[in-house]
Design a protein around this motif. Structure first.
Motif: not given
Length: 598
Positions: A147-171
């Motif tokens: 979440i913190k890396i996504g917020g600082v480096m990509l400007g993503a919100s906490p929810l956006q960061s966690i959704l993309w990260a978990l979906i990719a890993t879950a697959i």
């Protein structure tokens, strides 16, 4: 900071390779639970060793190290460096025993070692306790870093960061199982290591620094470079309260108490979790020992310095939390902490390298999360669902349940991650929850009197004590809370052990004949067996190897540090001695007998 085409090519290329590996091994992994969760028990030491290192090479680790260094200096890392002692004890005293046991999971061990309904209850409860509560908590900690890396480096919100990260890993995790996790971990380690070194290189090259020499001479690093806490004395020669607290927190408690008394994921006394899973997946005992030995060398000796250098550089570029907040006003203020400095430093990377480092962070995240979900779902499938819910389930049904539980854990971890704040606080919570239980995990292999009630009482008391300290907020120093938790929990479980009946005689004898632990703790069981049994591994050489291993790895760690500090002669001497110790260990293990053939 903006990602260019070259960055996206690197990131997408990484995803393509990882998913391809997962699909390629999905057919064989889906055959049965042994393939899906243990890779058929045919894994070589080097592949398992790289897998363990890659698993601990997570997104939260550099954030945690940065948090520690910014607040307590390089010496603050003793909070986790001390776990090397536990790691080396696992290598030489427990890895062979785990592989020899032949269990599918470290939770299945309970009904092999203990007897009766208490053993069955412990197995089922521990499967959910670790598979859901603890595993999900670890995953949430790792996801907090994402979440913190996504917020600082990509400007993503906490929810956006966690959704993309978990979906990719879950697959990825649900397709290929353990085999794909181990194969891709080899790739992930290389990518993550290159990324962390690149991050350190460009952090040192920042316009406010320019070189290693300039970094180490900068006034912002005053008191931060020592390997041990500095000592301040008053006019009477007495240590200051700050010095006493620093040495108690960073050196005394971790080295004398923490390593053997605290259960912490990845550093479990005697091995457990994903470390045990990889020992159980090894070809034989020698491969199990070699895997854990390589893991400890790489984990403690090889990897820390790139992270430490970035953390030290961050003190120059972002000397305060306010400076981080000012540089990244779009980041949620609730997420503000010293651990945010690591992703903040990565924003200075040039394009191309930026894509590689982001890919390395994604690699680190996926490695840890996939391992945690695979191990956690294995607990749920093998030690709860199959044991208590549906004993007659087919292998395909068990694999399906494993895949479903993977998704459930992902969702829970994502929710909890959104509630957490800093890496260091979460680290301390996990230590406190496991305080006092570690000694049981060491003694249960070498003392017949330990029983299921010992572990149940320790688990319950340590959790209640941790909750009490969080709720009561007594204002005690963290190290004092840990010491109280260890002492109180140890008294509880030791008393319960003596007040309750031991495991059944037949169970103890069967366990001894299969595992053959050495030492006096099983002398009464040996005498009762009254038959010729294979000779156990003598303990004295194992303790010598533990000491050599600890000296070798710490020598490697501090030798690299001294080399970076410019103390070349001293560094070369330390590294030479470390190399001699390491070569002696390798020769000793390669000449050792294969006890599985006895």
């Amino acid at each position: 900071m903006q990602l260019e085409t070259i960055d996206w090519i690197i990131i997408c290329g990484y995803f393509l390779i990882v998913i391809t590996i997962g699909i390629a091994v999905s057919r064989i992994s889906g055959k049965d639970t042994g393939q899906f969760f243990l890779g058929g028990r045919k894994m070589p030491w080097w592949l398992l060793g790289f897998s363990m290192v890659a698993t601990t090479f997570s997104t939260d680790t550099p954030n945690l190290v940065t948090d520690i260094v910014r607040q307590d200096g390089v010496a603050g890392n003793w909070a986790w460096w001390a776990f090397l002692v536990s790691g080396m004890v696992t290598v030489f005293l427990y890895s062979k025993l785990w592989r020899r046991s032949g269990v599918m999971t470290d939770i299945e061990f309970y009904e092999m070692r203990y007897s009766g309904k208490s053993a069955a209850f412990l197995r089922g409860f521990r499967a959910l306790y670790l598979g859901l509560l603890f595993n999900v908590m670890v995953m949430a900690t790792v996801s907090l870093a994402a979440i913190k890396i996504g917020g600082v480096m990509l400007g993503a919100s906490p929810l956006q960061s966690i959704l993309w990260a978990l979906i990719a890993t879950a697959i990825f995790s649900s397709i290929g199982g353990f085999r794909s996790v181990v194969f891709t971990d080899f790739l992930l380690f290389g990518v993550a290591m290159v990324g962390s070194i690149a991050a350190a290189y460009f952090a040192i090259g920042h316009e406010d620094i320019g070189s290693l020499k300039a970094l180490f001479e900068h006034p912002a690093l005053e008191g931060k470079l020592s390997f041990f806490p500095e000592v301040d004395k008053d006019e009477n020669g007495a240590w200051s309260d700050e010095s006493l607290n620093a040495w108690a927190t960073l050196i005394t408690i971790p080295l004398l108490v923490q390593w053997w008394s605290v259960w912490y994921p990845g550093s479990e006394p005697g091995g457990g979790g994903y470390v045990a899973q990889r020992m159980l997946a090894a070809k034989n005992e020698k491969h199990a020992t070699g895997a854990v030995l390589f893991f400890n060398f790489a984990h403690y000796g090889l990897r820390p310095w790139p992270w430490i250098l970035v953390a030290l550089a961050s003190l120059v570029v972002f000397p305060s939390l306010e400076s981080i907040q000012e540089a990244f006003p779009h980041v949620d203020p609730r997420m503000l902490g010293h651990d945010l400095a690591y992703p903040a430093m990565l924003t200075f990377l040039p394009n191309g390298w930026l894509g590689l480092v982001i890919a390395s962070l994604i690699a680190a995240y996926m490695s840890t999360i996939s391992t945690q979900t695979n191990g956690g779902s294995f607990y749920i499938v093998n030690d709860f669902y199959k044991r208590f819910v549906n004993p007659d389930a087919t292998e395909k049904k068990l694999v399906l349940v494993g895949r479903i539980s993977t998704i459930v854990m992902m969702v829970l971890a994502g929710y909890i991650a959104l509630q957490l704040r800093t890496a260091l606080d979460t680290f301390k919570i996990l230590l406190q929850v496991g305080a006092g239980t570690g000694l049981i995990f060491l003694l249960r292999w070498y003392w017949w009197r330990i029983n299921a009630f010992s572990e149940i009482s320790a688990m319950v008391s340590s959790l209640l004590i941790a909750v009490f300290f969080r709720v009561a907020d007594l204002g005690f120093p963290w190290w004092l809370e840990l010491l109280i938790g260890v002492s109180a929990t140890s008294i509880v479980w030791f008393s319960v052990t003596l007040l309750t009946s031991p495991s059944e005689r037949t169970v103890l004898e069967r366990f001894y004949l299969k595992v053959r632990p050495a030492g006096p703790g099983w002398s009464s069981v040996r005498s009762r067996i009254g038959m010729s049994i294979p000779e156990s591994d003598p303990l004295a050489p194992q303790f010598v190897n533990v000491a050599l291993g600890i000296a070798a790895v710490y020598g490697f760690l501090f030798g690299i540090g001294k080399m970076l500090y410019g103390e070349t002669v001293f560094a070369c001497c330390v590294l030479t001695v470390s190399g001699l110790f390491a070569s002696k260990l390798v020769r000793s293990e390669s000449r050792g007998p294969d006890t599985e053939k006895r």
